[in-house]
Design an enzyme around this catalytic site. Structure first.
Site, mmCIF file in Angstrom:
data_model
loop_
_atom_site.group_PDB
_atom_site.id
_atom_site.type_symbol
_atom_site.label_atom_id
_atom_site.label_comp_id
_atom_site.label_asym_id
_atom_site.label_seq_id
_atom_site.Cartn_x
_atom_site.Cartn_y
_atom_site.Cartn_z
ATOM 1 N N SER A 133 -60.492 69.217 62.327
ATOM 2 C CA SER A 133 -60.919 70.510 62.340
ATOM 3 C C SER A 133 -61.094 71.213 61.263
ATOM 4 C CB SER A 133 -60.582 71.293 63.416
ATOM 5 O OG SER A 133 -61.506 72.193 63.842
ATOM 6 N N ASP A 136 -68.972 65.940 69.885
ATOM 7 C CA ASP A 136 -68.043 67.193 69.416
ATOM 8 C C ASP A 136 -69.238 68.060 69.019
ATOM 9 O OD1 ASP A 136 -66.926 69.109 68.108
ATOM 10 O OD2 ASP A 136 -65.903 67.900 66.627
ATOM 11 N N HIS A 171 -64.492 66.615 70.260
ATOM 12 C CA HIS A 171 -63.502 67.231 69.166
ATOM 13 C C HIS A 171 -62.057 66.423 68.903
ATOM 14 C CE1 HIS A 171 -63.326 70.070 65.916
ATOM 15 N NE2 HIS A 171 -62.108 70.525 66.342
#
Length: 698
Positions: free
Chosen positions: A556, A641, A673
């Site tokens: 991320s 995601d 994700h």
């Protein structure tokens, strides 16, 4: 993006949720998933051993304080899913019993009938419904039979009613517009906030109230009927955002009563009070502009506490513990002098103080806060993270973890802070392993601040030897590198593979005061990247670190960090791994669903040439420095995601390929994700370490 990795606790809980959701699709022919028996040959933590560990969650103290109920998820790599069972143990740790043994996963379990029975969610009948059973697991029977199932529930104090969450239809489907095209899969979108994490927004959760009878639920009523808003708020809130008053006449709930573009641009949720008799609703926090969540009535019902953030659009603002007098409306911030977040709260029985969970300097503990004097006392201590708590009378059960120990249930003495483990679900495995050692180290940054950095050493560490090292880059971006335990970004397994792990609490992380936390906003590619260099450069000076074999990994915002470091590291690193990272900030600004986050953290839109903060942010986008890339990189991403789209990872991989940089991509068509499915999780670990070993050990 902030909740993408969130605290790593959140990542773990999401993983458990994903695994247990899979169990709802019961395969009658498949064997029951039970505890995995493990025999470790060399005493080292491996991906396979990691995925054999029991995952402990949701400890609930019985009404008389004598017992603790909790859930354990067991994972089957072969079946590629998990199954959650329920356990009961005496509060002193004696007489532990498994009270369920089914293939359907029991969730949301709570004590009822004074501790004589337990209510829980199960999909045994085909959809998630409320079931009840005796406290020993016998006489199991279905209570609710609602179409579309139930997401979560909470009984009223006298148990005559139940509050439950159910998804209702939101907006129009394609078939509503064009009835002659029932098989068309296209979605017609005309407003923002049309996706969450890994789903298209076609439903919203709503709270319902029903009467409880021996034969089931009756008189079901949607307390937000006709309102197109979420309660609880997706994608992260749950039943903790709703509460019964002690007399059962009121329900408090948190909701952001906005849709579309307004929802996408704002974090302004409020606490609402619903009167069951009049069916009237009032807004308790009108004019409080940030997130207001997790309401809890005081034991006498005269006050209500909740967690509040001040500023609209800033989801990483300080989480304050607020209390309001329901008669006078007077509100007070109990943590005004406390420069850390209140992450969970619970009233003490006398109503004079509350417990809260808060992270300070990268360890997360239980605290007590006085209502009248606002005095704050730390209860627990040590190099741990307490991730949940539940108390009845003088009995408190809490879930605790660390970087070298998975979650277990502990009985906490709230006077002395002493904690004693009572679950021991992973003892048989841990007894076979030599776990790494995690130490804290304060490192001076380029602007002469002190930064806490965790250093995790391999098992049987020998300071006379040299070890390759990994710089761990945190996601969030504003999520503390605490004593977390994760089933993906697990620092213990990295160290067990023979690496020294360097995990800095760089600028932009909570737990070190609000100034430290806020610095990152509008400064992507700035001071926090210098902090990374400070940490790895300091550790590289140690004689036991092989400074010629350093790697950097992250997901991320951590993935963004890796992509950025790849263009600026000046040959410090020999290998990179980025998962679900932002490669092109301009692309991300228009792809993410939570526009409040992009506006706050990036400073605004990239086309606003007069906005100096935004222009600085986008000028630091990693994709603009690909010409400087010179180091092997592994890119991983999930195609489901919807927070950071897989096109970001594909773009980074394509750029590396076109530049002639040694590179690989691991793409997951059915992951979001996170990486939720066990076999994909092990695949990730194997590819992860194969890549690092190739470039840092060979």
């Amino acid at each position: 993006m902030n909740k993408s990795i969130g605290t790593m606790v959140m990542a773990t809980s999401v993983l458990l949720g994903a695994c247990t959701q899979e169990t709802k699709k019961t395969d009658e022919a498949a064997p029951l998933i039970k505890r995995t028996e493990v025999k470790s040959e060399n005493g080292v933590l491996t991906p396979e051993v990691l995925y054999s560990m029991a995952r402990v969650s949701d400890a609930q103290v019985s009404p008389d304080g004598s017992k603790v109920l909790y859930g354990v998820t067991f994972i089957s790599v072969e079946q590629n899913k998990g199954n959650r069972e329920l356990f009961v143990v005496n509060a002193d740790g004696s007489d532990k019993k498994q009270i369920t043994e089914t293939p359907q996963s029991e969730q949301n379990a709570v004590w009822i009938k004074g501790g004589k029975e337990i209510a829980f969610l199960s999909s045994e009948s085909g959809s998630s419904q409320i079931w009840v059973m005796n406290a020993d697991g016998s006489n199991r029977r279905q209570l609710s039979k609602l179409e579309n199932g139930i997401n979560a529930f909470a009984f009223s104090p006298d148990e005559s009613k139940v509050l439950y969450i159910q998804d209702i239809k939101f907006g129009q489907r394609t078939v509503d517009l064009y009835a002659d095209l029932p098989k068309a899969t296209g979605l017609v979108v005309d407003d923002l906030l049309y996706k969450h994490w890994d789903e298209w927004v076609e439903t919203v959760p709503h709270p319902f109230v029903a009467s409880v009878t021996e034969s089931g639920l009756t008189d079901m009523a949607d307390i937000m009927e006709g309102e197109p808003f979420e309660c609880p708020m997706k994608p992260n809130s749950g039943i903790e955002d709703l509460a019964w008053s002690p007399d059962g006449k009121l329900i408090a709930y948190a909701s952001r009563k906005k849709t579309g573009k307004a929802y996408a641009l704002s974090t302004n949720s409020d606490i609402y009070i619903y009167d069951l008799a009049s069916k009237n609703t009032r807004n308790l926090t009108e004019g409080m502009m940030g997130y207001d969540i997790m309401p809890q009535f005081s034991p006498d019902g005269k006050s209500i506490a909740w967690v509040s953030q001040e500023r609209d659009g800033y989801e990483s603002d300080k989480k304050r513990l607020f209390v309001a007098n329901l008669e006078t409306g007077e509100k007070q911030d109990l943590t005004q002098s406390f420069d850390y977040n209140a992450d969970a709260i619970q009233w003490l029985p006398d109503g004079k103080s509350l417990y809260m969970i808060a992270c300070k300097e990268a360890v997360t503990h239980i605290w007590q806060v006085g209502v009248a004097d606002k005095q704050i006392r730390q209860i627990t201590s040590g190099q741990y993270d307490y991730v949940s708590m539940h108390s009845v009378g003088n009995t408190m059960a809490a879930i605790r973890q660390s970087q070298v120990n998975p979650s277990e249930v502990f009985a906490v003495n709230t006077q002395t802070g002493e904690a004693a483990e009572i679950s021991f679900e992973n003892k048989a495995i841990l007894d076979q392993l030599t776990m790494p050692k995690s130490e804290s180290r304060w490192i001076k940054t380029t602007d002469n601040k002190q930064m806490l950095t965790w250093v995790v050493y391999p098992p049987h560490f020998d300071p006379a030897k040299k070890y390759p090292a990994i710089l761990y880059c945190q996601g969030g971006p504003q999520s503390t590198v605490s004593q977390f335990w994760s089933y993906r970004w697990n620092l213990a397994i990295m160290a067990s593979k023979g690496y020294i792990v360097v995990a800095p609490n760089r600028r932009g992380l909570p737990g070190f005061g609000q100034e430290w936390n806020e610095q990152i906003s509008g400064d992507y590619g700035g001071q926090n990247m210098k902090d990374y260099f400070s940490a790895i450069d300091e550790l590289a000076k140690e004689p036991y670190v092989d400074k010629d074999h350093l790697g950097a990994v992250g997901a991320s915002y951590g993935g963004f960090s890796v992509y950025w470091l790849a263009g600026h590291h000046n040959k410090r690193f020999k290998a990179f791994i980025a998962h679900a990272g932002i490669f092109n900030l301009e692309q991300q600004y228009l792809e993410t669903e939570e526009m409040w986050f992009a506006n706050w953290d990036m400073g605004g839109a990239y086309w606003d040439k007069s906005n100096a903060t935004a222009q600085r942010t986008f000028a630091n986008s990693p994709h603009k420095f690909v010409d400087k890339w010179d180091t092997p990189i592994l890119v991983t991403h999930g195609e489901k995601d919807y927070r950071i789209l897989a096109s970001q990872g594909m773009s980074a991989f394509n750029a590396a390929q076109l530049r002639g940089i040694p590179s690989e991509m691991l793409i997951f068509p059915d992951e979001n994700h996170w990486i939720a499915q066990p076999q994909n999780g092990i695949l990730f670990q194997r590819v992860f370490f194969r890549w690092l070993d190739k470039w840092l050990k060979e």
